[in-house]
Write an enzyme that holds these catalytic residues in place. Structure first.
Site, PDB file in Angstrom:
ATOM      1  CB  THR A   1       9.567  -3.219 -32.689  1.00 19.23           C
ATOM      2  OG1 THR A   1       9.554  -2.203 -31.671  1.00 19.23           O
ATOM      3  CG2 THR A   1       9.047  -2.666 -33.986  1.00 19.23           C
ATOM      4  CG  ASP A   2      12.536  -7.285 -28.362  1.00 21.03           C
ATOM      5  OD1 ASP A   2      12.335  -6.637 -27.317  1.00 21.03           O
ATOM      6  OD2 ASP A   2      12.958  -8.451 -28.361  1.00 21.03           O
ATOM      7  CB  CYS A   3      13.242  -2.703 -26.241  1.00 23.70           C
ATOM      8  SG  CYS A   3      13.847  -1.127 -25.613  1.00 23.70           S
ATOM      9  N   GLY A   4      14.153  -1.236 -29.230  1.00 20.53           N
ATOM     10  CA  GLY A   4      15.321  -0.793 -29.980  1.00 20.53           C
ATOM     11  C   GLY A   4      15.507  -1.459 -31.328  1.00 20.53           C
TER      12      GLY A   4
END
Length: 766
Positions: free
Chosen positions: A293-296
């Site tokens: 995933t991307d961050c957050g």
């Protein structure tokens, strides 16, 4: 020797065996990626691992760390507190050693780093941003850059990078436009393949290779209103045919990892879109790598998209959809174990994700050679070879948009030059986002580049900042105008900035001197999260140029920026315009080379530049039915896709297509003669577009399907060839499958999308 430690077994066998030995806690640990800069402290010149990190290793492990070597205002790592290339490699070794020696199974950590235009670590080479790299139209040179980036990153122990960015730009108001190659899927695909080949090399376990992570999958460049991570409104056909194409080509090239985008498409967040992550990516394309995933992004499911009830629901949805690892690791780390215990998640789903993570680690050779060589890192990072490459890329990515009466190149022999503008001598302003802190001497500004050309006559160069990027102050105007009056030629260096607050203070607008104040100046008007309503220059930059213009001196405008600028007054009145984007640490030298004619500009636009923001979207490959004008103005851009001038001239002739008729599975050869009819050597980008004259499904009016960058001496001619077959003619048909239809196709070859010769090709089945 146990199987997973024995290199005589295959990577798959080793991963399967290791998985069979792992507890649920150890499995889950492999799926989290905490922030790497938070796991150590630097004390008295030594690295000390935090107690929290040691506890995490001993209680189940950590699969990966993000940004161990990342340095920027977000991480809080500065030149003073950060690690040198040698120290960085030693720190990664210390982290790896502890993970291997203090965990039950001795699993090494995957170190992931940001490398969009150079490793984002102290001392690393800062190359031009991807928008500039795309503007070179030089795939081989970009591949060479990716090899250099991999070499620098792996020398410190970094084994994965979160690049390339393969988003197709549809609205340049978006702050991350600078991170993309442009608006055309074919061009992006060519660079995507080069990126994978360059970063990953012949084999991932080589000491000069890193795992490429394709991002952001998918549609991220088409967000509503150009707002970062906004909803995407796109039909399935366009999604498959345009935005997915670069990812598909990169997967076919062997990309090891992929990152879903933050955005939703038709109501489904990409992070939990099973059709994207399972049906298309894995089943149709055969992708076997890791999805991170991307961050957050998982947090956004519960607080943003609101498609999950809470953190546990979000984590379960994500891993079931096909997510293997979470950047930041908070949601997976906090919820997956409990989800299994509560019966909300089958442990077999976790096993599948863990296998992919372990398989990548084995492919990277981390189990067999987990440590970096600090001495080697010191030699490789920021080497002269890489600096020379950064300059070459900057030179080829700069675009000459206007050159009235051939005012450029400038003479080195006579005349005083006033260098004026907020981007003339601020190094960080020409580096772009995702950049580490830099010592001042490392970055050559435009002022520095011009001064180096006239080093024997320093009195010929005058300088004044005039104003800041965003500030409304005009207190620097008088000094700037005084400098301009004394000059024969004025070089205005304006544009934007993606520079975050590196604590460098500001400048005295009256003198141009550096000045430290209590005010934290931020001129950032571009970069991640900095989307705009306008494409005009920020602040009072236009007013400054207009005041200088009134003096009657030749005015050359140099844009340093991360997105296209639409300023009709400048385009009408400036005598010459250079678009340099963010050209990296060697940008000042590259601009100086072009201004004085040591380098002939060869960059070409990869994004269309509108006359006015109200024309958006203005990308070249729209449908024929998009309309021709507004009440106030036509719908054509100021500068079209593929456009760029040279100090010489090129002519095109003798366009042929042979044979003129082919079957649906046949091929034709397109040939065109290109001649340098000017008086100096230059490079031309020969571009081939195809138009499907009549189709069952409406098609773009023109689509780029081939290009060649060639260098020609004065008077030299060359025949350039392209092959046209099914891959160039096919499209997604009514049944959402690829088809080559019979009928007439127009082949267009020339300087840019609106300046071409044409010939017809027919597809028929007898």
């Amino acid at each position: 020797m146990v199987i997973y430690k024995d290199r005589n077994y295959s990577n798959s066998e080793r991963a399967q065996h290791l998985l069979s030995l792992m507890t649920l806690e150890e499995k889950t640990g492999q799926l989290v990626q905490p922030f790497g800069w938070q796991v150590y402290e630097q004390k008295d010149g030594k690295i000390e691992l935090t107690e929290a990190f040691k506890k995490q290793i001993e209680s189940g492990g950590v699969g990966s760390l993000y940004g161990v070597l990342r340095a920027d205002p977000w991480t809080g790592v500065t030149l003073e507190s950060g690690l040198s290339p040698e120290e960085g490699a030693a720190a990664v070794n210390e982290i790896q050693r502890y993970a291997i020696e203090h965990s039950r199974l001795g699993i090494p950590i995957l170190i992931g780093e940001e490398c969009s235009h150079g490793h984002m670590a102290i001392g690393a080479t800062v190359f031009p941003v991807p928008l500039s790299l795309g503007s070179t139209w030089n795939v081989e040179l970009y591949r060479e850059m990716c090899r250099a980036v991999a070499r620098e990153t792996r020398s410190q122990g970094g084994a994965a990078t979160y690049s390339p960015v393969l988003d197709v730009v549809r609205d340049p108001r978006w702050g991350r436009t600078e991170e993309c190659f442009g608006e055309d899927a074919y061009l992006i695909s060519e660079l995507a393949v080069a990126s994978v080949e360059g970063l990953q090399g012949q084999s991932l376990d080589q000491k000069e290779s890193v795992a490429a992570t394709l991002k952001h999958f998918v549609g991220y460049g088409s967000s509503e209103g150009g707002r970062n991570a906004g909803p995407v409104h796109m039909g399935r056909r366009e999604l498959l045919e345009v935005d997915m194409l670069p990812f598909k080509k990169a997967v076919e090239a062997g990309a090891a990892s992929i990152m879903p985008a933050y955005n939703e498409i038709d109501g489904i967040p990409c992070t939990t879109n099973r059709e994207l992550l399972q049906d298309i990516l894995r089943t149709e394309w055969g992708f076997e790598g890791m999805v991170i995933t991307d961050c957050g992004a998982i947090n956004m499911l519960a607080t943003g998209h609101d498609t999950a009830e809470d953190g546990m629901d979000a984590a379960v949805q994500a891993i079931r959809a096909g997510i293997d690892m979470e950047m930041s690791g908070e949601m997976f780390g906090n919820h997956l174990i409990e989800a299994v215990r509560q019966g909300k998640l089958d442990e077999a789903v976790i096993d599948t994700a863990v296998l992919r993570v372990l398989d990548l680690k084995f492919k990277l050779g981390l189990f067999d050679a987990p440590y970096a060589d600090p001495k080697h890192a010191a030699r490789v990072i920021g080497s002269e070879e890489h600096i020379t490459l950064a300059r070459k890329l900057a030179e080829e990515g700069i675009i000459l948009l206007k050159n009235e009466d051939r005012i450029l190149p400038l003479s080195k022999k006579s005349g005083r030059i006033a260098v004026i503008g907020p981007n003339a001598d601020i190094g960080y302003n020409q580096l772009g986002d995702y950049t580490s802190p830099q010592p001042g001497a490392k970055v050559t500004t435009v002022l520095g580049g011009i001064r180096s050309k006239l080093a024997d006559e320093p009195e010929r160069v005058l300088y004044a900042p005039g104003c800041r990027i965003k500030d409304e102050s005009r207190e620097g105007f008088d000094y700037a105008l005084e400098c301009a009056r004394q000059a024969d030629t004025v070089v205005m260096v304006v544009g934007g900035s993606s520079a975050r607050d590196f604590g460098e203070g500001t400048i005295d607008l009256k003198t141009g001197a550096s000045k430290v104040t209590n005010h934290s100046w931020s001129d950032m008007d571009c970069g991640e999260g900095i989307d705009r309503m306008s494409l005009k220059l920020s602040g009072v930059q236009l007013e400054l140029i207009q005041e200088v213009y009134k003096l009657g001196k030749p005015v050359i405008v140099v844009y340093i920026n991360g997105r296209p600028i639409a300023e009709p007054w400048i385009e009408d009145h400036a005598h010459a315009i250079l678009e340099a984007w963010y050209p990296g640490q060697e940008g000042g030298h590259a601009i100086g080379d072009i201004l004085f004619g040591d380098v002939n500009p060869s960059g070409r636009l990869t994004v269309s530049v509108p006359k006015h923001v109200g024309q958006l979207p203005v990308y070249y490959n729209g449908k024929r039915s998009r309309g021709k004008r507004y009440l106030e103005e036509d719908s054509q851009p100021r500068y079209p896709f593929g456009y760029g001038l040279s100090y010489t001239e090129f002519s095109y002739s003798n366009l042929t297509v042979e044979p003129q008729t082919i079957p649906t599975d046949g091929e034709a050869t397109v040939r065109v003669d290109v001649t340098n009819v000017g008086d100096r050597e230059g490079a031309e980008v020969v571009q081939m577009y195809i138009s499907d004259v009549v189709s069952t499904v409406s098609r773009p009016a023109k689509e780029l399907k081939g290009f060649r960058k060639i260098k020609l001496a004065p008077g030299e001619s060359r025949t350039v060839e392209f092959t046209v077959g099914a891959e160039q003619l096919q499209y997604i048909g009514q049944d959402y499958k690829l088809i080559v239809e019979q009928g007439q196709f127009r082949i267009l070859v020339g300087k840019h999308v609106n300046d071409t010769l044409s010939a017809d090709l027919w597809v028929r089945e007898d």
